[in-house]
Design a protein around this motif. Structure first.
Motif, mmCIF file in Angstrom:
data_model
loop_
_atom_site.group_PDB
_atom_site.id
_atom_site.type_symbol
_atom_site.label_atom_id
_atom_site.label_comp_id
_atom_site.label_asym_id
_atom_site.label_seq_id
_atom_site.Cartn_x
_atom_site.Cartn_y
_atom_site.Cartn_z
ATOM 1 N N SER A 93 -52.432 13.414 26.655
ATOM 2 C CA SER A 93 -52.568 12.970 25.262
ATOM 3 C C SER A 93 -53.107 14.099 24.391
ATOM 4 O O SER A 93 -52.634 14.311 23.265
ATOM 5 C CB SER A 93 -53.514 11.771 25.178
ATOM 6 O OG SER A 93 -52.970 10.678 25.864
ATOM 7 N N GLU A 131 -51.190 15.908 21.191
ATOM 8 C CA GLU A 131 -51.799 16.059 19.870
ATOM 9 C C GLU A 131 -51.801 17.523 19.436
ATOM 10 O O GLU A 131 -51.515 17.832 18.267
ATOM 11 C CB GLU A 131 -53.227 15.499 19.870
ATOM 12 C CG GLU A 131 -53.302 13.995 20.002
ATOM 13 C CD GLU A 131 -52.555 13.267 18.892
ATOM 14 O OE1 GLU A 131 -52.672 13.674 17.711
ATOM 15 O OE2 GLU A 131 -51.830 12.305 19.214
ATOM 16 N N LYS A 187 -48.333 18.438 18.380
ATOM 17 C CA LYS A 187 -48.007 17.862 17.066
ATOM 18 C C LYS A 187 -48.633 18.692 15.962
ATOM 19 O O LYS A 187 -47.986 18.946 14.910
ATOM 20 C CB LYS A 187 -48.540 16.423 16.967
ATOM 21 C CG LYS A 187 -47.698 15.424 17.735
ATOM 22 C CD LYS A 187 -48.308 14.017 17.575
ATOM 23 C CE LYS A 187 -47.523 12.974 18.327
ATOM 24 N NZ LYS A 187 -48.098 11.641 18.209
ATOM 25 N N LYS A 188 -49.849 19.160 16.151
ATOM 26 C CA LYS A 188 -50.504 20.000 15.145
ATOM 27 C C LYS A 188 -49.769 21.318 14.957
ATOM 28 O O LYS A 188 -49.553 21.785 13.836
ATOM 29 C CB LYS A 188 -51.959 20.272 15.542
ATOM 30 C CG LYS A 188 -52.870 19.081 15.408
ATOM 31 C CD LYS A 188 -54.278 19.412 15.860
ATOM 32 C CE LYS A 188 -55.158 18.160 15.841
ATOM 33 N NZ LYS A 188 -56.509 18.459 16.353
#
Length: 110
Positions: free
Chosen positions: A96, A100, A103-104
């Motif tokens: 996870s 993240e 995605k950043k």
């Protein structure tokens, strides 16, 4: 053996402080009761001429032993599953976090 244990605990109890003495005396009483129960159980089995009774006791003892083994096996399996769960949760948390981070990075690039 029972008398040796009793005399040893009595000797320790006389030399110990009051709370420790009480604990030792309680231990002695518990050991005495346990030994007496085992001895009376053995006497009952030896003196009983009732074959059905002795067979039933033997069957119950065997069933209790099997239940103890099954319980221990379940406890071991439960411990293993708990460890596997912790490992899976850690892996999921790492995935996870990685998602993240990706995605950043993707948002920064666009």
């Amino acid at each position: 053996i029972h008398q040796e244990v009793e005399s040893k605990i009595c000797a320790e109890a006389t030399n110990a402080a009051s709370p420790d003495r009480q604990n030792l005396l309680n231990s002695l009483q518990y050991l005495g009761n346990e030994v007496e129960a085992q001895e009376s159980h053995k006497r009952l089995l030896c003196t009983s001429s009732d074959k059905v009774f002795t067979d039933r006791v033997a069957a119950l003892e065997q069933a209790a032993h099997q239940q103890t083994e099954a319980f221990q096996e379940m406890c071991n399996k439960n411990a293993t599953l708990r460890l596997e769960l912790q490992l899976a949760e850690k892996k999921l948390a790492i995935r996870s976090e990685r998602i993240e981070n990706l995605k950043k990075v993707l948002a920064e690039v666009m």
